[in-house]
Design a protein around this motif. Sequence first.
Motif, PDB file in Angstrom:
ATOM      1  N   TYR A  23      12.411 -10.693  31.469  1.00 52.07           N
ATOM      2  CA  TYR A  23      11.998 -10.557  32.865  1.00 52.07           C
ATOM      3  C   TYR A  23      12.899 -11.383  33.781  1.00 52.07           C
ATOM      4  O   TYR A  23      13.277 -10.918  34.860  1.00 52.07           O
ATOM      5  N   ALA A  24      13.237 -12.584  33.350  1.00 53.70           N
ATOM      6  CA  ALA A  24      14.102 -13.434  34.170  1.00 53.70           C
ATOM      7  C   ALA A  24      15.483 -12.816  34.340  1.00 53.70           C
ATOM      8  O   ALA A  24      16.099 -12.955  35.397  1.00 53.70           O
ATOM      9  N   VAL A  25      15.973 -12.131  33.345  1.00 58.16           N
ATOM     10  CA  VAL A  25      17.288 -11.492  33.442  1.00 58.16           C
ATOM     11  C   VAL A  25      17.230 -10.276  34.369  1.00 58.16           C
ATOM     12  O   VAL A  25      18.124 -10.058  35.183  1.00 58.16           O
ATOM     13  N   ASN A  30      19.604 -14.106  41.157  1.00 63.01           N
ATOM     14  CA  ASN A  30      20.295 -15.385  41.103  1.00 63.01           C
ATOM     15  C   ASN A  30      20.991 -15.509  39.747  1.00 63.01           C
ATOM     16  O   ASN A  30      20.365 -15.335  38.695  1.00 63.01           O
ATOM     17  N   LEU A  31      22.271 -15.818  39.757  1.00 64.64           N
ATOM     18  CA  LEU A  31      23.034 -15.861  38.513  1.00 64.64           C
ATOM     19  C   LEU A  31      22.608 -16.995  37.592  1.00 64.64           C
ATOM     20  O   LEU A  31      22.594 -16.838  36.362  1.00 64.64           O
ATOM     21  N   VAL A  32      22.237 -18.140  38.148  1.00 64.30           N
ATOM     22  CA  VAL A  32      21.793 -19.257  37.313  1.00 64.30           C
ATOM     23  C   VAL A  32      20.461 -18.924  36.650  1.00 64.30           C
ATOM     24  O   VAL A  32      20.249 -19.207  35.461  1.00 64.30           O
ATOM     25  N   LYS A  33      19.557 -18.289  37.395  1.00 64.09           N
ATOM     26  CA  LYS A  33      18.273 -17.893  36.809  1.00 64.09           C
ATOM     27  C   LYS A  33      18.468 -16.871  35.696  1.00 64.09           C
ATOM     28  O   LYS A  33      17.741 -16.878  34.702  1.00 64.09           O
ATOM     29  N   GLU A 117      23.919 -15.212  44.676  1.00 64.05           N
ATOM     30  CA  GLU A 117      22.972 -14.096  44.703  1.00 64.05           C
ATOM     31  C   GLU A 117      23.726 -12.780  44.566  1.00 64.05           C
ATOM     32  O   GLU A 117      24.776 -12.581  45.189  1.00 64.05           O
ATOM     33  N   ASP A 118      23.181 -11.864  43.771  1.00 70.91           N
ATOM     34  CA  ASP A 118      23.826 -10.573  43.531  1.00 70.91           C
ATOM     35  C   ASP A 118      24.049  -9.776  44.812  1.00 70.91           C
ATOM     36  O   ASP A 118      25.105  -9.169  44.997  1.00 70.91           O
ATOM     37  N   ASP A 119      23.051  -9.753  45.676  1.00 71.61           N
ATOM     38  CA  ASP A 119      23.144  -8.944  46.891  1.00 71.61           C
ATOM     39  C   ASP A 119      24.275  -9.422  47.792  1.00 71.61           C
ATOM     40  O   ASP A 119      25.046  -8.616  48.322  1.00 71.61           O
ATOM     41  N   THR A 120      24.379 -10.730  47.950  1.00 76.48           N
ATOM     42  CA  THR A 120      25.423 -11.288  48.803  1.00 76.48           C
ATOM     43  C   THR A 120      26.812 -11.007  48.238  1.00 76.48           C
ATOM     44  O   THR A 120      27.743 -10.655  48.973  1.00 76.48           O
ATOM     45  N   ILE A 121      26.955 -11.142  46.934  1.00 74.06           N
ATOM     46  CA  ILE A 121      28.247 -10.881  46.283  1.00 74.06           C
ATOM     47  C   ILE A 121      28.614  -9.403  46.403  1.00 74.06           C
ATOM     48  O   ILE A 121      29.757  -9.055  46.691  1.00 74.06           O
ATOM     49  N   ALA A 122      27.639  -8.504  46.226  1.00 71.48           N
ATOM     50  CA  ALA A 122      27.893  -7.067  46.335  1.00 71.48           C
ATOM     51  C   ALA A 122      28.288  -6.700  47.764  1.00 71.48           C
ATOM     52  O   ALA A 122      29.189  -5.880  47.977  1.00 71.48           O
ATOM     53  N   GLU A 123      27.622  -7.305  48.750  1.00 69.58           N
ATOM     54  CA  GLU A 123      27.971  -7.036  50.151  1.00 69.58           C
ATOM     55  C   GLU A 123      29.390  -7.519  50.465  1.00 69.58           C
ATOM     56  O   GLU A 123      30.138  -6.837  51.166  1.00 69.58           O
ATOM     57  N   ALA A 124      29.747  -8.693  49.942  1.00 66.77           N
ATOM     58  CA  ALA A 124      31.094  -9.216  50.178  1.00 66.77           C
ATOM     59  C   ALA A 124      32.140  -8.318  49.530  1.00 66.77           C
ATOM     60  O   ALA A 124      33.190  -8.046  50.133  1.00 66.77           O
TER      61      ALA A 124
END
Length: 134
Positions: A23-25, A30-33, A117-124
């Motif tokens: 579930y955490a994956v 968040n990449l650290v989580k 965060e995945d969303d921020t990286i994808a937007e960039a």
Amino acid sequence: MLEMVAERFNYAVIIVLMMVGLYAVIATGNLVKRLVGLSIFQTSVFLLYISISKVFGGAPPIFDYKDMAYDRLDPNAVYSNPLPHVLILTAIVVGVATLSVGLALVVRIREAYGSIEDDTIAEADYSLELEKGV
């Protein structure tokens, strides 16, 4: 019935740990989580292999060959197999090394993108592709 559940309680704990790690994956961006979730899942797999390899009533396979002759060894003795424990020890070392590489990559991603965060990286990445005209 209660005795059977008590005997297999460790498997219930292992399944809960697996589901928490999975579930955490899946649920977090968040990449650290995600790395923590992978570590929890990995630990549950280690516990599963160690639980399966336990031989009740088994003695450690350690012989003192100086004091024992082969004809005096008990053929009906039950010994535990040390191989699964050795393999898990190796897997723990590999898991720690993999986690450290993953954390180093997260640090590098944070330096490059300013976020983990995945969303921020994808937007960039998407905005970079638009700028290049790809």
